[in-house]
Design a protein around this motif. Structure first.
Motif, PDB file in Angstrom:
ATOM      1  N   UNK A  52      -9.269  10.564 -33.714  1.00  0.00           N
ATOM      2  CA  UNK A  52      -9.150  11.948 -33.900  1.00  0.00           C
ATOM      3  C   UNK A  52      -7.879  12.449 -33.687  1.00  0.00           C
ATOM      4  N   UNK A  53      -7.628  13.240 -34.764  1.00  0.00           N
ATOM      5  CA  UNK A  53      -6.396  14.207 -34.680  1.00  0.00           C
ATOM      6  C   UNK A  53      -6.383  15.480 -33.495  1.00  0.00           C
ATOM      7  N   UNK A  54      -5.625  15.449 -32.513  1.00  0.00           N
ATOM      8  CA  UNK A  54      -5.890  16.394 -31.456  1.00  0.00           C
ATOM      9  C   UNK A  54      -5.288  17.874 -32.091  1.00  0.00           C
ATOM     10  N   UNK A  55      -4.303  17.662 -32.900  1.00  0.00           N
ATOM     11  CA  UNK A  55      -3.750  19.074 -33.546  1.00  0.00           C
ATOM     12  C   UNK A  55      -4.492  19.850 -34.463  1.00  0.00           C
ATOM     13  N   UNK A  56      -5.366  18.855 -35.484  1.00  0.00           N
ATOM     14  CA  UNK A  56      -6.151  19.428 -36.187  1.00  0.00           C
ATOM     15  C   UNK A  56      -7.410  19.728 -35.470  1.00  0.00           C
ATOM     16  N   UNK A  57      -8.098  19.219 -34.328  1.00  0.00           N
ATOM     17  CA  UNK A  57      -8.978  19.695 -33.778  1.00  0.00           C
ATOM     18  C   UNK A  57      -8.671  21.109 -33.038  1.00  0.00           C
ATOM     19  N   UNK A  58      -7.625  21.213 -32.431  1.00  0.00           N
ATOM     20  CA  UNK A  58      -7.322  22.367 -31.746  1.00  0.00           C
ATOM     21  C   UNK A  58      -7.352  23.569 -32.925  1.00  0.00           C
ATOM     22  N   UNK A  59      -6.811  23.364 -34.230  1.00  0.00           N
ATOM     23  CA  UNK A  59      -6.915  24.446 -35.120  1.00  0.00           C
ATOM     24  C   UNK A  59      -8.120  24.642 -35.678  1.00  0.00           C
ATOM     25  N   UNK A  60      -9.035  23.735 -35.666  1.00  0.00           N
ATOM     26  CA  UNK A  60     -10.439  23.960 -36.158  1.00  0.00           C
ATOM     27  C   UNK A  60     -11.124  24.900 -35.032  1.00  0.00           C
ATOM     28  N   UNK A  61     -11.142  24.424 -33.850  1.00  0.00           N
ATOM     29  CA  UNK A  61     -11.664  25.317 -32.624  1.00  0.00           C
ATOM     30  C   UNK A  61     -11.262  26.716 -32.549  1.00  0.00           C
ATOM     31  N   UNK A  62      -9.736  26.834 -32.986  1.00  0.00           N
ATOM     32  CA  UNK A  62      -9.563  28.384 -32.961  1.00  0.00           C
ATOM     33  C   UNK A  62     -10.164  28.920 -34.369  1.00  0.00           C
TER      34      UNK A  62
ATOM     35  N   UNK B  89     -12.096  20.090 -43.263  1.00  0.00           N
ATOM     36  CA  UNK B  89     -12.087  18.950 -41.883  1.00  0.00           C
ATOM     37  C   UNK B  89     -10.879  17.921 -42.276  1.00  0.00           C
ATOM     38  N   UNK B  90     -10.277  18.253 -43.306  1.00  0.00           N
ATOM     39  CA  UNK B  90      -9.157  17.237 -43.739  1.00  0.00           C
ATOM     40  C   UNK B  90      -8.187  17.001 -42.447  1.00  0.00           C
ATOM     41  N   UNK B  91      -7.910  15.778 -42.418  1.00  0.00           N
ATOM     42  CA  UNK B  91      -7.067  15.598 -41.399  1.00  0.00           C
ATOM     43  C   UNK B  91      -7.610  15.050 -39.900  1.00  0.00           C
ATOM     44  N   UNK B  92      -8.872  15.796 -39.782  1.00  0.00           N
ATOM     45  CA  UNK B  92      -9.471  15.533 -38.510  1.00  0.00           C
ATOM     46  C   UNK B  92      -9.620  14.155 -38.001  1.00  0.00           C
ATOM     47  N   UNK B  93     -10.146  13.479 -38.858  1.00  0.00           N
ATOM     48  CA  UNK B  93     -10.356  12.006 -38.357  1.00  0.00           C
ATOM     49  C   UNK B  93      -9.399  11.136 -39.508  1.00  0.00           C
ATOM     50  N   UNK B  94      -8.953  10.121 -38.696  1.00  0.00           N
ATOM     51  CA  UNK B  94      -8.060   9.177 -39.653  1.00  0.00           C
ATOM     52  C   UNK B  94      -8.319   7.825 -39.241  1.00  0.00           C
ATOM     53  N   UNK B  95      -8.203   6.843 -40.113  1.00  0.00           N
ATOM     54  CA  UNK B  95      -8.498   5.342 -39.749  1.00  0.00           C
ATOM     55  C   UNK B  95      -7.124   4.844 -39.718  1.00  0.00           C
ATOM     56  N   UNK B  96      -6.799   3.910 -38.764  1.00  0.00           N
ATOM     57  CA  UNK B  96      -5.652   3.031 -38.770  1.00  0.00           C
ATOM     58  C   UNK B  96      -5.639   2.119 -39.802  1.00  0.00           C
ATOM     59  N   UNK B  97      -6.610   1.695 -40.122  1.00  0.00           N
ATOM     60  CA  UNK B  97      -6.496   0.490 -41.332  1.00  0.00           C
ATOM     61  C   UNK B  97      -6.694   1.156 -42.687  1.00  0.00           C
ATOM     62  N   UNK B  98      -6.863   2.349 -42.866  1.00  0.00           N
ATOM     63  CA  UNK B  98      -6.840   3.018 -44.134  1.00  0.00           C
ATOM     64  C   UNK B  98      -8.307   2.876 -44.649  1.00  0.00           C
ATOM     65  N   UNK B  99      -9.459   2.780 -43.761  1.00  0.00           N
ATOM     66  CA  UNK B  99     -10.613   2.594 -44.289  1.00  0.00           C
ATOM     67  C   UNK B  99     -11.254   3.899 -44.669  1.00  0.00           C
ATOM     68  N   UNK B 100     -12.192   3.792 -45.827  1.00  0.00           N
ATOM     69  CA  UNK B 100     -13.112   4.784 -46.249  1.00  0.00           C
ATOM     70  C   UNK B 100     -13.949   5.070 -45.068  1.00  0.00           C
ATOM     71  N   UNK B 101     -14.122   6.448 -44.805  1.00  0.00           N
ATOM     72  CA  UNK B 101     -14.990   7.177 -43.609  1.00  0.00           C
ATOM     73  C   UNK B 101     -16.035   7.828 -43.923  1.00  0.00           C
ATOM     74  N   UNK B 102     -17.012   7.657 -43.176  1.00  0.00           N
ATOM     75  CA  UNK B 102     -18.188   8.104 -43.704  1.00  0.00           C
ATOM     76  C   UNK B 102     -18.377   9.302 -42.311  1.00  0.00           C
ATOM     77  N   UNK B 103     -18.459  10.681 -42.718  1.00  0.00           N
ATOM     78  CA  UNK B 103     -18.425  11.737 -41.831  1.00  0.00           C
ATOM     79  C   UNK B 103     -20.072  12.319 -41.536  1.00  0.00           C
ATOM     80  N   UNK B 104     -20.481  12.957 -40.569  1.00  0.00           N
ATOM     81  CA  UNK B 104     -21.680  13.577 -40.280  1.00  0.00           C
ATOM     82  C   UNK B 104     -21.296  15.018 -39.663  1.00  0.00           C
ATOM     83  N   UNK B 105     -22.319  15.728 -39.775  1.00  0.00           N
ATOM     84  CA  UNK B 105     -22.137  17.041 -38.969  1.00  0.00           C
ATOM     85  C   UNK B 105     -23.503  17.764 -38.599  1.00  0.00           C
ATOM     86  N   UNK B 106     -23.635  18.035 -37.347  1.00  0.00           N
ATOM     87  CA  UNK B 106     -24.818  18.982 -37.216  1.00  0.00           C
ATOM     88  C   UNK B 106     -24.520  20.080 -36.183  1.00  0.00           C
TER      89      UNK B 106
END
Length: 565
Positions: free
Chosen positions: A170-180, A199-216
């Protein structure tokens, strides 16, 4: 998960290739270096281009490896384990590479390898051969190593624990912006909400893998859709304190269980309850009404077609949506803010809109009454006064009930019609409750002298007799229209005899059950009017402009079918 344990002395060689058997003698496991040292890829990098490391085949008493990140027992992936684990494989030239397996491929290859290993073991036993005399087997892209007295266990490979693939972060700076951002949103009970959250940049993968995201989101009536950008929309059904938007992401290398997800929560503003003061009957609900147009679904019609609109008034804000078809009403998530409203001293709703043809309107609720034909449904008999024209509607808060007027099945038998509530004006300025309905039927059969097609608008009441003299003066036109086999069908109720000053042809009929007289308005067709099965036909009974504030404009859609006999 049940593990399959097989104690075998087999030859395991990682190699890309298909199915074959080596013909050279096996190398005995005596603890000495093999003449051919297999090379393993360093799985600490998801790209598979890490430093190469050597593994020596050794005796059963002291199996060892230089790469301490690997377990002492080679784990064959379990087909029932989490999907999409990443495993290191070798090509025939010993070049390191990574291969991502899905669950189906794992299952097939593990099953094939196990079957061949068992077959070779049984063959060796029958021939009295020792385990170490077996030739090594390479099965697809999954290999086996020849070791003695080692359990080969089918179970999950934990690559992160072995220095391999990493979970998303998780990118803390992006998380802070989203919360605001979400703290600026507002939610009110029964008020439509419509927000977008990138949500661009909120989650990043150290290995460059494709991510699956979910929200509720735990607000009843609100839906969350989208992936990189979330769309939060709907109508909150109840107040809630400090709702939470849950966000999570995972890659394809750590299974699908809860531990595989990187998770964050965003705290949202509370859903405010409805005001304690009494609400106007037109407030805090989605109201549906029928309208007409010549342009719908990108198609221009030579006649008026009927469609549905949705309205909602809450906390001084007006919302609106129009359907793009002739059979359905808009959904709540389609409602868009179009202006604001207030109430005058007569308790009429005053709408100020940013839409050109409804800039300022006065909505007068004349009658609120329960439907006699649709149980549990309330009718709101309302006149809307506009800048240039007035119109009266029967509005309903039931989408299903209003859509019934758009989906009337007809034509299969005589007088196949559906009746709907209708208020008929009286001379004393009051209204009498009754019902209204229409139909389409093809009478054309050999030997039967009758007009080719037939439609009649039936206007009935079980409370009072109705007469043409009483009702006909209010109406300007009566029309049924739609696409026929040879072109447009446009039928009307114009009096062809010209003996009456009114353009509507009207006649009387007797209702035996109620012992009441009612009226019908006949529609005229010609021999070329051939209705198309499954086609939609719109009926509109339009009042004279000077009476539009007194009587409802009747709008109905019919789906025609051929007669069953």
């Amino acid at each position: 998960m049940k593990s399959t344990v097989t104690k075998v002395a087999v030859s395991l060689v990682l190699a890309v290739g298909g199915w074959w058997l080596y013909q050279t003698p096996a190398v005995a496991l005596s603890g000495e270096k093999s003449s051919s040292e297999p090379v393993l890829a360093d799985t600490s990098h998801s790209t598979g281009y890490g430093a190469q490391k050597k593994m020596h085949a050794v005796g059963p008493a002291h199996l060892s490896r230089q790469d301490s990140a690997f377990p002492s027992v080679y784990d064959i992936p379990n087909p029932d384990a989490a999907e999409d684990n990443e495993v290191a494989i070798l090509s025939s030239q010993s070049k390191p590479m990574h291969q991502r397996y899905d669950k189906q491929r794992y299952s097939a290859e593990v099953s094939s390898m196990s079957s061949l290993v068992n077959d070779r073991r049984e063959t060796a036993a029958k021939q009295g051969l020792s385990a170490t005399s077996l030739n090594p087997i390479s099965v697809g892209l999954i290999g086996a190593f020849e070791v003695s007295n080692v359990e080969v266990r089918l179970e999950d490979v934990n690559l992160e624990a072995s220095g391999g693939n990493h979970k998303p972060r998780v990118n803390p700076s992006v998380l802070k912006q989203l919360q605001a951002t979400v703290k600026q949103w507002t939610f009110s009970q029964q008020a439509p909400a419509n927000y977008f959250l990138p949500l661009h940049g909120l989650f990043n993968d150290p290995d460059g893998d494709t991510l699956t995201q979910r929200a509720s989101l735990n607000i009843a009536g609100i839906t969350v859709t989208g992936n990189d950008t979330l769309h939060i929309q709907g109508i909150p059904q109840a107040p809630i304190v400090s709702p939470v938007l849950h966000l999570a992401a995972r890659d394809d290398f750590h299974g699908t269980g809860q531990v595989a997800w990187a998770k964050v929560n965003l705290s949202l503003p509370s859903v405010e309850p409805l005001p304690e003061e009494s609400l106007h009957p037109l407030e805090a609900k989605t109201l549906y009404r029928l309208e007409t147009t010549h342009l719908l679904e990108g198609v221009y019609y030579n006649y008026e077609v009927v469609f549905c609109e949705a309205w909602r008034f809450i906390d001084g804000v007006a919302y609106f949506a129009a359907s793009d078809n002739r059979t359905q009403c808009p959904q709540d998530i389609q409602l868009q803010e179009i202006g604001y409203y207030s109430f005058n001293e007569h308790n009429d709703l005053i709408l100020n809109s940013n839409v050109d043809d409804m800039r300022q309107q006065r909505w007068q609720l004349k009658k609120e009454y329960p439907s006699t034909l649709q149980p549990g449904v309330t009718n709101y008999f309302t006149t809307v006064y506009g800048n240039t024209a007035n119109e009266t509607y029967t509005m309903q808060a039931s989408k299903r009930a209003m859509e019934a007027r758009l989906n009337i099945r007809t034509g299969e038998y005589e007088y196949q019609m559906v009746m709907f509530d209708y208020l008929y004006p009286q001379a004393n300025g009051q209204y009498v409750l009754g019902q209204i309905g229409n139909y389409i039927y093809d009478w054309r059969l050999p030997g039967i002298p009758h007009e080719s097609m037939d439609s009649d608008l039936n206007m009935q009441s079980w409370l009072s007799d109705l007469s043409c003299a009483q009702l006909r003066p209010f109406w300007q036109s009566s029309e049924m229209a739609g696409q026929g086999e040879t072109g447009d069908i446009i039928s009307n109720s114009f009096d062809p005899y010209g003996k009456d000053p009114h353009p509507i042809e009207c006649a009387h009929w007797w209702h035996d059950e109620w012992q009441k007289e009612y009226v019908f308005m006949n529609l005229h067709y010609n021999d070329y009017d051939i209705f198309v099965p499954g086609e939609i036909y719109s009926y509109v009974l339009k009042p004279k402009p000077q009476y539009a504030h007194l009587v409802e404009e009747v709008k109905l859609n019919f789906q025609y079918f051929n007669r069953k006999d």
